[in-house]
Scaffold this active site. Sequence first.
Site, PDB file in Angstrom:
ATOM      1  CG  ASP A   1      -8.840 -19.745 -39.943  1.00 31.18           C
ATOM      2  OD1 ASP A   1      -7.730 -19.241 -39.698  1.00 31.18           O
ATOM      3  OD2 ASP A   1      -9.737 -19.155 -40.564  1.00 31.18           O
TER       4      ASP A   1
ATOM      5  N   GLY B   1      -8.894 -15.691 -36.139  1.00 28.76           N
ATOM      6  CA  GLY B   1      -8.696 -14.301 -36.514  1.00 28.76           C
ATOM      7  C   GLY B   1      -9.751 -13.786 -37.468  1.00 28.76           C
TER       8      GLY B   1
ATOM      9  CG  ASP C   1      -5.048 -13.484 -39.036  1.00 32.73           C
ATOM     10  OD1 ASP C   1      -5.691 -14.360 -38.417  1.00 32.73           O
ATOM     11  OD2 ASP C   1      -5.392 -13.068 -40.146  1.00 32.73           O
TER      12      ASP C   1
ATOM     13  CG  ASP D   1     -10.077 -22.400 -46.556  1.00 29.76           C
ATOM     14  OD1 ASP D   1     -11.085 -22.121 -45.884  1.00 29.76           O
ATOM     15  OD2 ASP D   1      -9.115 -21.611 -46.691  1.00 29.76           O
TER      16      ASP D   1
ATOM     17  CB  CYS E   1     -22.076 -38.554 -61.575  1.00 26.28           C
ATOM     18  SG  CYS E   1     -22.295 -36.757 -61.437  1.00 26.28           S
TER      19      CYS E   1
END
Length: 376
Positions: free
Chosen positions: A82, A85, A138, A278, A337
């Site tokens: 990422d 921003g 951004d 995500d 599990c």
Amino acid sequence: MACTDAVTELRLPHGTVKLPAFFPDGTRGVVRCVDSADLENCGVPGIVMNTYHLMTKPGAGAVKAMGGLNTFCGWKRPIITDSGGFQVFSLLRENASMGEIRPNEIIFRRDGKKTVLSPEKCIQSQLAYGSDVLMALDYCTHPNDPYEIQARAVEVTIRWGKKCMDTFNAANKHSRPRIRHEAGSTRHEAGNSRQLFGIIQGGNDKSLRKECADALIQMGYKSFGFGGWPLDSEGCLTEEILAYTAELMPDDGVKYAMGVGRPENIVACAKMGFNLFDCVIPTREARHNRLYVFKEEFEKRESIDLNGNFYRFHYILDDSHRRDSRPVSSLCDCFTCANYSRAYLRHLAGIGDGLASRLATIHNLRFYTMLMELLA
């Protein structure tokens, strides 16, 4: 449930990702409480890390010197970074003393250190990391922000998007991303080179969203993330603007619902055409002893109906689990599990042993990868 005209695979330098896909949060280069083998065994196809946080520790130069993020972290599969921003939203919005947004860069001031994040530096850092998918820088907003802020965010996002694309193209002029169209089929597959995704801002204003999307598409962006906070002030999914924004994104690119993480919200967004997700939710909830479980009325995994209320929460520390020899879920094939009882997991959490968080994280991540399999 996936759109038949949508991308079905994302081919990247570190492997092919079948879509839809969920990437867990590994902001600082680690998915907390688990290692790479755990992630692979859960079927996790990739991880999302953060450009800004990795710039501060250990630094882009240090990561590059180690051979890139995959080598540094011991992770063989794809990585999305990422842009940073979102930190405009999460850090500077809440505390203006931590930095400022300038016309050509973001200044962060934290822990006595100054970090400069420009569009060019954002891309250069992600290239140094060896990221499979780079995100353009951004200006992130909240859906309730006034029109003036949303309009400024779009103007800045477009301007920075151009600088990001120019920087990316200059560095990759001999290995541009490719799109392969199979004859007689609506199936499209992204090329196996690193890719740059754009981010569409505009808040709840459809005209601003369209302005942002149109401008970025003209620059050559094909795959996009939904920009801005995806929930309203009541914590509800902003469904109308999400659906509209998905329509603005090209069908032969990836449609990335950034930050969407509740199972029911993922299902809703998948119906809109989004195919990449995500969020911190599954790993954070695991560390707080809350597990996701498909409801018991489904006799087998193939019978799970995602149109209704298809899951419940399993609270590890509930006293009812003290002598319960059953696994957390009979429908789950995860390591937890398959090997441990509800009673033992409760015991581990009760004594504060770190194994509880690891086993809980493994279970929640497998729940999410199974959800992706059901959505395919």
